[in-house]
Design a protein around this motif. Structure first.
Motif, mmCIF file in Angstrom:
data_model
loop_
_atom_site.group_PDB
_atom_site.id
_atom_site.type_symbol
_atom_site.label_atom_id
_atom_site.label_comp_id
_atom_site.label_asym_id
_atom_site.label_seq_id
_atom_site.Cartn_x
_atom_site.Cartn_y
_atom_site.Cartn_z
ATOM 1 N N ILE A 1 43.086 26.034 -16.273
ATOM 2 C CA ILE A 1 43.330 25.326 -15.016
ATOM 3 C C ILE A 1 44.764 25.594 -14.579
ATOM 4 N N ASN A 2 44.999 25.615 -13.273
ATOM 5 C CA ASN A 2 46.371 25.763 -12.761
ATOM 6 C C ASN A 2 46.620 24.937 -11.502
ATOM 7 N N THR A 3 45.667 24.050 -11.161
ATOM 8 C CA THR A 3 45.822 23.211 -9.966
ATOM 9 C C THR A 3 45.188 21.846 -10.213
ATOM 10 N N VAL A 4 45.914 20.794 -9.873
ATOM 11 C CA VAL A 4 45.393 19.430 -9.953
ATOM 12 C C VAL A 4 45.540 18.782 -8.582
ATOM 13 N N MET B 1 40.215 12.794 -8.123
ATOM 14 C CA MET B 1 40.982 13.637 -9.029
ATOM 15 C C MET B 1 40.182 14.912 -9.236
ATOM 16 N N GLN B 2 40.784 16.084 -9.074
ATOM 17 C CA GLN B 2 40.104 17.357 -9.206
ATOM 18 C C GLN B 2 40.980 18.346 -9.967
ATOM 19 N N VAL B 3 40.330 19.299 -10.642
ATOM 20 C CA VAL B 3 41.063 20.392 -11.269
ATOM 21 C C VAL B 3 40.438 21.713 -10.848
ATOM 22 N N PHE B 4 41.278 22.746 -10.728
ATOM 23 C CA PHE B 4 40.849 24.076 -10.304
ATOM 24 C C PHE B 4 41.597 25.129 -11.104
ATOM 25 N N TYR B 5 41.009 26.320 -11.118
ATOM 26 C CA TYR B 5 41.761 27.500 -11.512
ATOM 27 C C TYR B 5 41.688 28.475 -10.362
ATOM 28 N N ASN B 6 42.819 28.725 -9.738
ATOM 29 C CA ASN B 6 42.878 29.618 -8.581
ATOM 30 C C ASN B 6 43.537 30.921 -8.977
ATOM 31 N N ALA B 7 42.712 31.969 -9.079
ATOM 32 C CA ALA B 7 43.240 33.291 -9.383
ATOM 33 C C ALA B 7 44.005 33.816 -8.184
ATOM 34 N N PRO B 8 44.994 34.682 -8.386
ATOM 35 C CA PRO B 8 45.728 35.262 -7.265
ATOM 36 C C PRO B 8 44.797 35.999 -6.316
#
Length: 498
Positions: A404-407, A490-497
């Motif tokens: 994950i890299n975004t909350v 509340m959410q979590v994401f992984y956003n690739a470049p």
């Protein structure tokens, strides 16, 4: 059976007591709270500004009220194209400049001759306000009008033929105009009449951008206009008493930021007052609203922050100019989203039609790329909690560890804004470890925060974090005002470049 009855009565007693205690707590709260329409407006998040009018043909930005309506003649005007471009942007609302500062009306107003009725467009039978409203309703877009009652060059400066430029001296010239015998009352009646036409002839309007609302020296114009708006369209969000600007047109919002504000005179008729840390910024492209206001956690009035911008989306002015209206890069557009919506504010992005009456293909393409990229990043969370969670600590977990890299956090602002400072942690190798914020906005200069950490949340806070692999995170409130925080989502994401 007797035991069951007593137990049931006891449980009912506790439940009633808890409900009474909860109700009493809410009633005793002194925090400012948004109205239902303000909450809905904040949820729209992204809007599209459609700057169009006589300025597109004259080359002016602010309009001096002296250019002939005969110059207004768009050959291919298509309001549906505007609305579809706004939808591609991801906008939930669109706002058309039905009358800008020069005074030229895009509808056949009965208050003045300075209107579309005296232009070549559709032989003087056109009504672009109506075309825009129809297109919005057809495509399920919230409807916004731009109108500025305190700045109307045609109605207020017909007597003026001096050397001082209107564009750079609008405030001072209007103040001089208001001193002329009989002019202020006549001017006020024109503005009241135009507002009555706009808010009675086109059905329900969702939003109005009231430029220069509350400008010093124009209280006798704005106060009755504000009352008239509340009378005619009580469900409409009116910029001024219900929303406010951040102090620039570059898409920067001050952080930490509170939606609650105190005002200059303690009433809802005036602008937010400064706190000890607030200051004015350098004038940004002629913007009058140069006051940066962080708000106040215990302020009396709730005003949704809305960041207007053209500079962060394209070069040039608000109105189309052939030599400079070019879109910026996708990376700059995404950065704009993080530093407005991602810091708890709305953003309203300019999509200016050209002299054909169409938004140029380059702007439409950029809008679509922006909308698609935001969807890609935020449409499919790894995990999310949609129920309101009340407490100092809120956890979110999912089945298998993932990067994950975004909350994303949202407060339940219906009961006010409470969080002053917080932390984020991830469960890694059987222990909780801090998540490092990676928010960075190189365009921001003081008093705008280039590296926002974990402070206010409000409507929404998007935190980019150092990548970690986990299946559980937690939010911890470290400081709050008046009661326990309420986390709406509340959410979590992984956003690739990209």
């Amino acid at each position: 059976m007797k035991y069951f009855s007593y137990s049931l009565l006891f449980l009912l007693f506790l439940n009633c007591r808890n409900e009474k205690s909860s109700s009493s707590s809410i009633e005793e709260s002194t925090l400012a709270k948004p109205s239902a329409k303000q909450i809905a407006f904040a949820d729209w998040e992204v809007g599209a500004f459609i700057h169009f009018g006589l300025n597109v043909f004259s080359g002016q930005e602010h309009g001096d009220g002296k250019v002939s309506p005969s110059e207004f003649d768009p050959s291919e005007l298509d309001a549906e194209q505007w609305v579809l471009a706004a939808k591609a942007l991801g906008a939930k609302y669109a706002c058309l400049t039905v009358r800008h500062e020069g005074g030229f009306c895009l509808w056949p107003s009965k208050t003045t001759d300075y209107t579309i009725a005296n232009s070549p467009y559709k032989g003087g039978k056109g009504d672009i306000a109506q075309e825009f409203v129809d297109a919005c309703r057809k495509h399920d877009m919230k409807i916004g009008f731009y109108h500025t009652s305190s700045h109307d060059a045609n109605a207020g400066l017909s007597w003026y033929d001096g050397y001082i430029g209107w564009a750079d001296n609008r405030d001072s010239l209007m103040n001089i105009a208001f001193q002329r015998p009989g002019l202020k009352e006549k001017y006020k009646q024109v503005q009241m009449g135009q507002m009555r036409e706009l808010l009675t002839n086109y059905g329900p309007i969702d939003f109005m951008w009231s430029d220069h609302w509350g400008a010093p020296g124009s209280e006798e114009i704005w106060n009755p206009i504000t009352d008239l708006v509340a009378e005619l369209q009580p469900n409409m969000v009116f910029m001024g008493p219900e929303t406010w600007v951040p102090g620039n047109e570059s898409g920067l919002v001050v952080y930490p930021m509170w939606n609650a504000v105190n005002t200059v005179d303690g009433t809802n008729y005036t602008r937010p007052s400064a706190s000890s840390k607030d200051k004015n910024v350098e004038n940004d492209y002629g913007l009058l609203e140069t006051e940066v206001r962080t708000g106040h956690p215990e302020g009396k009035f709730w005003r949704v922050r809305e960041c207007t911008t053209h500079w962060a989306f394209h070069e040039g002015g608000w109105f189309w100019h052939p030599e400079v209206t070019l879109p910026r890069s996708l990376s700059e557009h995404v950065d704009l989203y993080y530093r407005t919506v991602g810091l708890g504010a709305n953003t309203i992005i300019n999509l200016p039609p050209d002299n054909r009456g169409l938004i140029p293909d380059t702007i439409v393409s950029a809008a679509k790329k922006f909308g698609n990229e935001i969807k890609r990043r935020f449409s499919n969370p790894i995990a999310e909690s949609k129920q309101i969670k009340t407490g100092e600590t809120v956890e979110l977990s999912w089945s298998k560890p993932q990067k994950i890299n975004t909350v994303v956090l949202m407060e339940n602002i219906a009961n006010g804004q409470r969080v002053v400072k917080y932390s984020l942690e991830a469960f890694v190798n059987d222990s909780w470890v801090p998540l490092k914020p990676m928010n960075h906005f190189p365009i921001a200069k003081p008093p705008y925060n280039p590296n926002p950490g974990y402070e206010t949340i409000g409507h929404k806070k998007i935190d980019r974090i150092e990548t970690v692999e986990t299946n559980k995170i937690r939010f911890k409130s470290l400081e709050s005002v008046e009661g326990v925080p309420e986390i709406r989502k509340m959410q979590v994401f992984y956003n690739a470049p990209y």
